[in-house]
Design an enzyme around this catalytic site. Structure first.
Site, PDB file in Angstrom:
ATOM      1  N   CYS A 294       0.956  -1.230   0.274  1.00 22.24           N
ATOM      2  CA  CYS A 294      -0.405   0.047  -0.245  1.00 22.24           C
ATOM      3  C   CYS A 294       0.777   0.744   0.429  1.00 22.24           C
ATOM      4  CB  CYS A 294      -0.831  -0.152   1.340  1.00 22.24           C
ATOM      5  SG  CYS A 294      -2.227  -0.808   1.210  1.00 22.24           S
TER       6      CYS A 294
ATOM      7  N   HIS B  38      -3.222   6.381   4.245  1.00 22.43           N
ATOM      8  CA  HIS B  38      -1.766   5.651   5.144  1.00 22.43           C
ATOM      9  C   HIS B  38      -0.640   6.069   4.208  1.00 22.43           C
ATOM     10  CE1 HIS B  38      -0.415   1.168   5.020  1.00 22.43           C
ATOM     11  NE2 HIS B  38      -0.436   1.806   5.934  1.00 22.43           N
TER      12      HIS B  38
END
Length: 574
Positions: free
Chosen positions: A73, A134
């Site tokens: 990610c 994130h």
């Protein structure tokens, strides 16, 4: 895809370009989390229902060789937003620190990076991100927000600054740093045994260590284990939070309400910015573990919670597209759908319900050099500008969205750094026969695992592997011990003679070319020269995911109340 005759281009496309230059297009980016290319109907899945994603493919261009810059990610999303390989921005991982592990870590997307949101904002766009970030929050204090979306070009943020993890759902076992957690408790046992031995030895005069040293060791050890105990025990409060702009509004997040809230926020953003132009980045929490799914979709699919989660996300996409239609924006909106990387393969206990599908491609999430980890669905729709129901089977990258939408919005990518993303509008419209990506470099953390070469003279795509993961004997293309693959060390294979595949005829990477053939040597030499040129462009940068940059720092912890009383639900209090 065949090149259109010049006369058709002149007569057919010029009016469209003229209209587009009068009014800048709005941009809608839809990014799934951990969705495999084999999980979507228009890419060959016949057991999971994705009618809204499939509709985008019918009405636009479907990319079949769309590649993520990383198979995890944080680095993938950093590359997506900046158009640059993660190794250039310091966002490549290292060992067990492959992604950002805490909201309260000081690492994150560097402030000197220019995101596509910054470029479009400078061109008069209203910019928003809804869902997952994130990419870090703070650097030195709890409210400096140096890595926050609003300091990277977005006007509006509603979502989680971290990611979705199993720890966010009380009924699920922890997935956060499970190995480190085990090591901490092992160290705690060793520490207690050692201290008891020292104290007993001192009392019985068997050792000659000053009491002061024993007390200092005891206090240091106690502080160390207290730090880790607090960090792990309160993970749902530290990492599973919801923010609106700079304010923390839910701590921990209520997952049951997130589907409805994300759709509601996306629709509201489109409505209040319908006069445009706008950039809306919907960064879904689906389909990351723990596969939270509302009651309406639970049990509807043929693949347990995993399939339910995908079908719910497809419904969310349908709702957002409906809002674009209702506001009359469809013909002036470029819509893009993709996944940040391939599907997760290691998460099964005796059944496959938690495993995604990467179709015919080998490998998955965490495997930076294998197609299953980096080849993702990619669809672009812009009625009247992009041809409908079209397939492009040339190498493209998630990083290309950066350059493409920057130019469409009237902006210019920075000239003071290397931008790896390409403008793919000519390729999407059939104006050019080949991708601008002659070479693509596939990293796993900071290690170069593979290189892709598009040989235009033969219309062939080659792939050279330098490092590969070791798979579990149980098969399924997953790695050992039901966890993500490592990028280096004893659980990878270092190919003394690099492995070469012809992806054009062998996309599943099953049949390597013999390394004693003339063709093998010719391709390898060409690729190795490209690697040397690429390496010459790399510069040392601060490493954002290494060491203390990726450690939990209490003074950086986001709190909706004075620390440590970090729990609230301001959304439902309205």
């Amino acid at each position: 895809m065949a090149i259109l005759p010049f006369s058709i281009l002149v007569l057919g496309l010029c009016p469209i370009f003229n209209e587009a230059t009068v009014r800048k297009p709005s941009i809608l980016l839809l990014l799934a989390d951990d969705l495999g290319i084999g999980d979507v109907g228009c890419y060959g899945n016949y057991t999971i229902r994705t009618p809204n994603i499939d509709r985008l493919a019918r009405e636009g261009v479907k990319l079949t060789q769309h590649i993520s810059a990383a198979s995890l990610c944080t680095p993938s999303r950093a590359a997506f937003l900046t158009g640059r390989y993660p190794i250039r921005t310091g966002m490549s991982g290292h060992a067990k620190n492959q992604v950002l592990l805490w909201n309260a870590a000081s690492g994150g997307l560097p402030t000197n990076e220019t995101t596509f949101a910054k470029i479009l904002k400078d061109q008069g766009y209203s910019t928003g991100i809804i869902g997952k970030w994130h990419l870090g929050v703070n650097c030195e204090s709890r409210d400096d927000f140096c890595h926050h979306p609003l300091n990277h070009g977005f006007d509006y943020f509603y979502g989680t600054p971290f990611t979705l993890i199993s720890d966010c759902e009380a009924s699920r076992p922890s997935e956060m740093l499970i190995d480190t957690k085990r090591n901490v408790w092992l160290n705690a046992q060793i520490f207690l045994i050692t201290m008891v031995t020292l104290i007993a030895g001192k009392i019985w005069k068997l050792i000659n260590i000053p009491w002061k040293m024993i007390v200092i060791c005891a206090l240091s050890g106690t502080l160390y284990f207290t730090y880790w105990y607090i960090a792990f025990t309160f993970i749902p409060y530290w990492d599973c939070i919801l923010m609106r702009n700079f304010e923390t509004v839910e701590q921990p997040m209520d997952l049951e309400t997130k589907t409805e809230q994300i759709v509601k926020e996306a629709k509201a953003f489109i409505n209040r910015n319908k006069d445009g132009p706008f950039l809306l980045f919907v960064s879904f929490l689906h389909i990351h573990t723990p596969y939270y799914t509302t009651k309406e979709f639970r049990g509807r699919s043929k693949h347990d919670l995993y399939g339910d989660n995908i079908e719910e996300m497809d419904w969310m996409i349908g709702q957002i597209l409906e809002s674009v239609d209702q506001e009359g924006l469809i013909n002036n909106t470029l819509t893009y759908f993709a996944s940040d990387h391939g599907a997760y393969l290691e998460g099964s206990e005796a059944s496959h319900q938690l495993r995604g599908s990467n179709g015919i491609y080998r490998g998955g999430k965490g495997m930076g050099g294998l197609e299953g980890g980096i080849r993702v669905p990619g669809i672009l729709r812009w009625p009247g500008v992009l041809p409908a129901n079209t397939v492009v089977d040339k190498p493209t990258s998630l990083m290309d969205i950066y350059t493409t939408i920057a130019k469409l919005g009237g902006g210019t990518p920075p000239h003071d750094r290397i931008i790896d993303g390409k403008d793919i509008m000519p390729l999407l419209q059939g104006v050019v026969p080949h991708s601008d990506h002659e070479y693509m470099f596939h990293y796993c953390d900071e290690y170069l695992h593979a290189v892709r070469w598009q040989q235009n003279s033969s219309d062939t795509v080659w792939k050279v592997h330098y490092i590969s993961p070791k798979f579990s004997p149980e098969g399924a293309g997953a790695c050992y011990q039901s966890k993500l693959c490592t990028c280096s060390g004893e659980n990878v294979i270092y190919h003394v003679s690099p492995v070469l595949y012809n992806l054009s005829s062998d996309p599943s990477e099953k049949n390597p070319l013999p390394n004693d053939s003339g063709l093998y040597k010719e391709v390898l030499q060409t690729v190795q020269r490209a690697v040397e040129r690429h390496n010459a462009t790399l510069q040392a940068v601060p490493l954002q995911l290494y060491g203390l940059n990726n450690a939990w720092k209490p003074w950086l912890q986001l709190c909706c109340e004075p620390f440590p009383f970090c729990w609230c639900n301001k959304e439902n209090a309205k």
